[in-house]
Scaffold this motif. Structure first.
Motif, short mmCIF file in Angstrom:
data_model
loop_
_atom_site.label_atom_id
_atom_site.label_comp_id
_atom_site.label_asym_id
_atom_site.label_seq_id
_atom_site.Cartn_x
_atom_site.Cartn_y
_atom_site.Cartn_z
N GLU B 164 0.83 -1.20 0.00
CA GLU B 164 0.00 0.00 0.00
C GLU B 164 0.87 1.26 0.00
O GLU B 164 0.92 2.02 0.96
CB GLU B 164 -0.93 0.02 1.20
CG GLU B 164 -2.12 0.92 0.97
CD GLU B 164 -3.25 0.60 1.91
OE1 GLU B 164 -3.04 0.58 3.10
OE2 GLU B 164 -4.38 0.38 1.41
N ASP B 172 -5.95 -1.42 2.87
CA ASP B 172 -5.28 -2.71 3.00
C ASP B 172 -4.69 -2.88 4.39
O ASP B 172 -4.69 -3.97 4.96
CB ASP B 172 -4.16 -2.83 1.95
CG ASP B 172 -4.72 -3.06 0.56
OD1 ASP B 172 -5.93 -3.27 0.45
OD2 ASP B 172 -3.93 -3.03 -0.41
N SER B 347 -9.86 1.37 -4.13
CA SER B 347 -9.29 1.20 -2.78
C SER B 347 -9.44 2.46 -1.95
O SER B 347 -9.32 2.40 -0.74
CB SER B 347 -7.82 0.81 -2.89
OG SER B 347 -7.19 1.58 -3.86
#
Lengths: 284, 444
Positions: B164, B172, B347
C-alpha cells in the motif's frame, strides 16, 4: 617546389583512381529499378499523406508498378488526373474516382454543447477521451482539441474558436487522414455534391441528447416521414441520409426546414455549423 | 530490510488521518448503481430485467466467455433501471440500478459453512470465478485467470501485496489489522490452488503494527513476512517481485513468467469469504480521506454505492475541492463528479483541496534527467514524453520500450518542468492501440 608538384600529382592520382572505381562500381553493381517507378513517383503529388494506404508516395509508386493487383486510382489528393497518368504509365485501367471531401458530423460548439468537467491535460482528443470518455456531456460529439487539424497536411482543416473543426472545401483533398485519427469517428468522407448533411453523430436517446447539446439529432423521425424519396432513415436515434438517392432525385430538400433541432443542414463547407443556417434558409 | 534498488520516490504518506480508525460499515444506500465493467475487458452481460426482484448476493450479470467475472447484487431490492451511469474510470458505461428494499436479505443457499480442505482445485477456481472475484489492488484483473496459469508456466511463489505505497490509502492496512485470519486462510487457499509452499507477504515499514500482527499469525505456516523500506511504487506488481525475490519480469512478459503470482490482501480476504462461506464479492473497504473531508474514515462499502453517499457519511466537506480522485493520488483517476459508483477495484477516494492542486503549465523538457533517475522500470521518460509530443508513437514503442511503463507517475512527480509525462505516455499507448485496431480491421 618539388613538394608542391608531388602533392598535386598525388591528389590527381587519387582522384583518377576513385573516379574510375566509382564508375566501375556503378556499372558492375547497379541496382535494377523499373524506370516506371520513378515516372509514377513524378506523376504523384508527393504530399506523402498516406491516403493510398502506403507509407508515402514512393512506396505506392513501387507497389502500383510491381504489383498487378494495386489499382492506379488510389491517390486521393491527385484525383482523376493523376489516376489517368498513373494508369498510362503502368498500363492499367483507371476507374473513375468519385471526389470526396471531409465532413465533420458534429455541431456541438462550446456554446451549444454541455461540458461536464474541466480538462487540463494535453490538448489532444485521444488524451481527453481517455479520461471518462472526455469532458463533453455527449459521448459521441467532437471533443474539440484539434487532433484532426494537427494531422491535416493540406491546411484544409482548422479549429474554429467555437471548438469545432472547419473544413476548407477548396483545400481538402479527401485523403481521410483526419478521419483516421478522430477517436470518435466524427469525420467521414462524403461526396461534395450532396444536398444535405446531418451534423450529428449521437446515437443516444432524444432526451439525453437534448440535455447535452442544443444542436443534436434527437431521432424524432420527422425527416424520415417528410422525405418524399425515402432517402432519410432513423437508425439508433440518428438520422442517416442515403446520399445517392438524395443526389439523384431530390431538388428541393424538405427535411431541412422540418428538422426541429436543425441537425440536418444544407451541405455548406467552410463555416461553423449553426452560423450558416439563419442566413441561408431565412430561419431564426 | 528489502528495498527498491533504483528509482522510486517518497511522497508524504498522509496516512495518519485514517490509519488508526476502525472499519465502519456504510449504511446501504437506497439506490445502488452497480457498474457492469468491474474488471479489465468487456462488461458483463445483464441477466435480470427492469422490475425483477433480486436478493443480496444474487448474480445480476454474467460473463459468457469466462474471461470476465460475474457481477452480483449488493443488496436485496428491485431492479429499477438498466442503463448508463458514471463509472469512476470509463465515464458513462453500462450499469444496473438497484432500489434497496431495506431488508438486505441474502439469497438462499449462500452463507454455507465449509472448509477449503475438502474442495478440489478446479472447484475452488470455479467458486472464485462464480463469486466474481477480481484483483482489488486497483487493476481489477479477474482472479480466476491469474490462478490458472498455463501448464508450461511453473509457479513456485505467491507474493501477497500489503505494501500500500500510495499516499492516503489505508484500506489494505486496516484489512491486515482487522481480518488477519481471513487473509492467512486466503493465502493457504491460493497456495493449494497453485500447489506451492512458498509465500511472502510484502509490507512496508510504515505499518509496523501490521508487520507485527502478520508475523505473529504466520507462525507455524510456510508464510513469511517481508519487511520493505517505504518507497513508492513498491506496490506495483513487477516492483514487488523484484524487491522480494530479485527476479525481474522481462519486457512484455507477465509475473507468471518468473514463477510468481501476486495477490492483494483484500483479494485474499474475498477469496476466503467466497470459498468458506460462499459469499460473492459485494463489498470492499474504501478509504475516504483528504484535507477537506470532515472526518476521514475507512468504510466497508457495498459495490455500487456512490461517492456522494460516502462523503456524506464522512460529514461532507469543510472546504472547496480542487479534485476528487479514485484510488491514490499518484495513480488514481480524477472524477468528473461525485455520482461515480464504487467498483471492486476502488481502494480509496481522496479529496484534494483547491489550494493543493497544482495547475502550473508545463514547459519544455530541460533534459535534467531526474525522471530517468526516478523511473523504476529503467525507461527514459523524458524521451518518451518528447516523442509523444511530436507524434512519434511508433518509435516510442519500438525503440524506447513504451509498453514497459507501469504509469506509476514518479517521473511526473519529480519533473521540474511540470511535464505531464505519464499523460504523454498514456497518449502514445492509446494512439498505438488505435493504429493496431485500424490495421486489424483493414481500414486505412
Amino acid at each position: 617546389m618539388i613538394t608542391a608538384i608531388y602533392a598535386v600529382l598525388a591528389m590527381v592520382g587519387l582522384g583518377l583512381f576513385f573516379g574510375f572505381f566509382i564508375s566501375f562500381a556503378n556499372k558492375k553493381w547497379a541496382v535494377e529499378i523499373d524506370p516506371r517507378i520513378h515516372e509514377v513517383e513524378d506523376a504523384l503529388p508527393k504530399g506523402q499523406c498516406g491516403a493510398c494506404g502506403y507509407p508515402g508516395c514512393m512506396a505506392y509508386a513501387e507497389a502500383v508498378v510491381t504489383n498487378a493487383d494495386v489499382p492506379p486510382n488510389l491517390c486521393a489528393p491527385g484525383k482523376d488526373a493523376v489516376a489517368q497518368k498513373v494508369a498510362e504509365i503502368t498500363g492499367k485501367k483507371a476507374e473513375a474516382m468519385e471526389p470526396k471531401i471531409a465532413f465533420v458530423r458534429c455541431a456541438g460548439t462550446y456554446e451549444k454543447a454541455v461540458r461536464t468537467s474541466l480538462y487540463k491535460g494535453i490538448s489532444d482528443c485521444v488524451s481527453a477521451g481517455m479520461l471518462h470518455g472526455g469532458d463533453k456531456g455527449c459521448t459521441y460529439g467532437c471533443l474539440g482539441y484539434g487532433t484532426c487539424a494537427k494531422v491535416c497536411m493540406f491546411d484544409a482543416l482548422k479549429m474554429s474558436p467555437e471548438g469545432i473543426p472547419v473544413v476548407n472545401p477548396d483545400k481538402c483533398t479527401g485523403c481521410g487522414k483526419c478521419a483516421t485519427v478522430c477517436p470518435r469517428s466524427i469525420i467521414t468522407l462524403v461526396s461534395p455534391e450532396i444536398k444535405v448533411k446531418i451534423n450529428c453523430n449521437s446515437k443516444d436517446k432524444g432526451a439525453f441528447v437534448r440535455k447535452n447539446c442544443k444542436m443534436g439529432c434527437i431521432g424524432c423521425g420527422i425527416c424520415a416521414k417528410e422525405c418524399p424519396h425515402g432517402a432519410v432513415m432513423v437508425e439508433n436515434f440518428l438520422a442517416v441520409v442515403d446520399s445517392s438517392i438524395c443526389k439523384e432525385k431530390c431538388s428541393d430538400p424538405v427535411c431541412l426546414a422540418k428538422c426541429p433541432t436543425m441537425a440536418i443542414r444544407p451541405a455548406i463547407w467552410g463555416v461553423v455549423p449553426g452560423n450558416e443556417v439563419a442566413e441561408k434558409l431565412g430561419l431564426s | 530490510m528489502l528495498k527498491i534498488k533504483k528509482g522510486g520516490v517518497h511522497p508524504q504518506d498522509e496516512k495518519k488521518s485514517t490509519a488508526g480508525k476502525k472499519i465502519e460499515f456504510l449504511p446501504v444506500p437506497s439506490r445502488l448503481f452497480i457498474p457492469l465493467r468491474q474488471h479489465i475487458g468487456e462488461p458483463a452481460v445483464p441477466v435480470v430485467k427492469v422490475g425483477d426482484i433480486v436478493k443480496k448476493g444474487q448474480m445480476i450479470a454474467e460473463s459468457p466467455d469466462g474471461r470476465g467475472t460475474p457481477v452480483h447484487s449488493s443488496t436485496s431490492g428491485k431492479v429499477a433501471e438498466t442503463g448508463n451511469c458514471m463509472h469512476p474510470i470509463y465515464g458513462l458505461s453500462p450499469c444496473i440500478v438497484i432500489e434497496s428494499d431495506g431488508l438486505d436479505e441474502w439469497q438462499e443457499n449462500l452463507l454455507t459453512e465449509r472448509s477449503y480442505e475438502n474442495i478440489n482445485v478446479p472447484e475452488l477456481i470455479d467458486i472464485i470465478f462464480k463469486n466474481g472475484i477480481v484483483g482489488m489492488g486497483g487493476a481489477a484483473f479477474p482472479t480466476h485467470i491469474k490462478l490458472s496459469p498455463p501448464k508450461d508456466k511453473k509457479i513456485d511463489m505467491l507474493i501477497v501485496n500489503g505494501a500500500e505505497c500510495e499516499p492516503y490509502l489505508t484500506s489494505d492496512y486496516r484489512m491486515m489489522i482487522e481480518f488477519p485470519d481471513e487473509i492467512i486462510k486466503g493465502i493457504l487457499i491460493v497456495m493449494k490452488i497453485l500447489n506451492i509452499n512458498k509465500c511472502f507477504i510484502g509490507i512496508e515499514d510504515n505499518k509496523p503494527e501490521a508487520i507485527r500482527l502478520m508475523t505473529e499469525k504466520c507462525k507455524g505456516t510456510p508464510i513469511q513476512v517481508a519487511e520493505l523500506e517505504t518507497r513508492y511504487p513498491q506496490g506495483a506488481e513487477k516492483m514487488m517481485i523484484k524487491v522480494i525475490t530479485g527476479r525481474e519480469v522481462p519486457s512484455g512478459k507477465l509475473p507468471m513468467d518468473v514463477g510468481c503470482v501476486v495477490q492483494n490482501v483484500s483479494t485474499l480476504k474475498a477469496v476466503t469469504d467466497a470459498v468458506e462461506k460462499n459469499i460473492p464479492l459485494i463489498e470492499r473497504v474504501v478509504t475516504v480521506a483528504g484535507k477537506t473531508v470532515q472526518s476521514p474514515k475507512n468504510l466497508m462499502v457495498r459495490i455500487g454505492s456512490t461517492f456522494k453517499d460516502m462523503f456524506e457519511y464522512c460529514g461532507g466537506f469543510s472546504g472547496k475541492n480542487g479534485k476528487i480522485i479514485m484510488g491514490g493520488p499518484m495513480m488514481g483517476m480524477a472524477q468528473v463528479n461525485v455520482d461515480s459508483a464504487v467498483i471492486k477495484a476502488a481502494s480509496g477516494i481522496v479529496a484534494i483541496a483547491e489550494d493543493d492542486v497544482d495547475y502550473q503549465t508545463e514547459r519544455a523538457c530541460i533534459r535534467c534527467g531526474r525522471c530517468v533517475e526516478a523511473c523504476t522500470m529503467g525507461l527514459r521518460p523524458n524521451i518518451l514524453s518528447i516523442l509523444s509530443e511530436k507524434g512519434q508513437h511508433q518509435t516510442a514503442q519500438t525503440d524506447y520500450d513504451l509498453m514497459d511503463c507501469v504509469e506509476c507517475g514518479c517521473c511526473y512527480y519529480v519533473c521540474p518542468a511540470r511535464r505531464t509525462i505519464v499523460h504523454y505516455i498514456r497518449q502514445s499507448k492509446a494512439k498505438n492501440s488505435m493504429l493496431r485496431a485500424a490495421s486489424k480491421t483493414g481500414s486505412k
